[in-house]
Write an enzyme that holds these catalytic residues in place. Structure first.
Site, short mmCIF file in Angstrom:
data_model
loop_
_atom_site.label_atom_id
_atom_site.label_comp_id
_atom_site.label_asym_id
_atom_site.label_seq_id
_atom_site.Cartn_x
_atom_site.Cartn_y
_atom_site.Cartn_z
N ASP A 20 3.91 -9.56 -6.27
CA ASP A 20 2.72 -9.12 -6.36
C ASP A 20 1.67 -9.37 -7.54
OD1 ASP A 20 0.37 -7.50 -5.34
OD2 ASP A 20 1.18 -5.70 -6.28
N ASN A 68 -0.20 -6.62 5.62
CA ASN A 68 -0.84 -8.06 5.17
C ASN A 68 -1.63 -8.65 6.30
OD1 ASN A 68 1.71 -8.87 2.78
ND2 ASN A 68 -0.23 -7.65 2.59
#
Length: 244
Positions: A20, A68
């Protein structure tokens, strides 16, 4: 650099990382988000070498989640291109180091050529035995459990011969997960300061240890990894029991 990680006596068998902070890392530098993902991919290569160095048997990374797909099309297409590049150019290197490449997640929404490359990479490296690197692409913990249940239903495992319902057991679910032979993560690291699981290894993480760091993934280096490993070694894993 001599790091205290060389003195660790307990290393996780399965280390998982949520990669991340790539986009924010790039934004702070005034660069496009895709530059962050590119740097993150380069760091994955460096981290894989550390996995071998510290004797970690399984290394899984959350590379692209089921959610995503909601990102801008340009970013999604760029990520797919990076995955192609990694598989095309790094498979032989990983295999030469004793690494087996595997994938977890659904494949029906991925580009067909990428799926073919994934299958070829798995086949090419299937005999490697030093470590497994698991790339979670189009992966979601909820979807994995749904797929496991649907797999059981399709096999007729929930009905007896006389049509009566047969309760599903924990082992039934386990046997129908994406990678049932891979042990649950001992340690899950999340970079960039976010404090959530984000649908990663939901079934498998029931007793995983978590480590959160403010460091963005492109800057996550050996020193940061050692901090996480030291934190893991210092924890008392009781799995719900009480020390006698």
């Amino acid at each position: 650099m001599d790091l205290p990680g060389n003195e660790l006596k307990r290393i996780p068998t399965h280390l998982a990382i949520v990669l991340d902070g790539n986009g924010r890392w790039a934004k702070e530098k005034g660069w496009p988000r895709l530059m962050g993902h590119r740097s993150g991919l380069k760091n994955l290569e460096a981290t894989t070498k550390l996995i071998k160095k510290y004797g970690i048997r399984y290394f899984s990374v959350y590379a692209f989640s089921t959610e995503n797909w909601n990102r801008p099309l340009k970013e999604v297409d760029g990520l797919m291109s990076f995955f192609r590049f990694y598989i095309r150019n790094k498979v032989e290197k990983v295999y030469a180091d004793g690494g087996r490449i595997r994938f977890a997640g659904r494949r029906d929404r991925l580009p067909g050529d990428l799926v073919e490359m994934m299958i070829e990479a798995e086949e090419r490296t299937k005999n490697a035995s030093i470590f497994d690197i698991i790339l979670c692409i189009d992966y979601g913990g909820r979807m994995e459990i749904i797929d496991a249940v649907n797999s059981l239903v399709s096999k007729g495992k929930v009905l007896s011969k006389d049509g009566k319902y047969v309760p599903i057991s924990e082992s039934d679910i386990r046997d129908n997960l994406y990678l049932p032979d891979v042990p649950d993560p001992d340690l899950i690291i999340r970079t960039s300061g976010e404090l959530r699981t984000s649908n990663f290894w939901l079934w498998e993480s029931s007793y995983s240890e978590y480590y959160f760091t403010e460091t963005y993934w492109p800057d996550f280096n050996e020193a940061e990894l050692v901090k996480a490993l030291i934190s893991y070694e210092e924890r008392d894993r009781r799995y719900g029991s009480v020390k006698k």
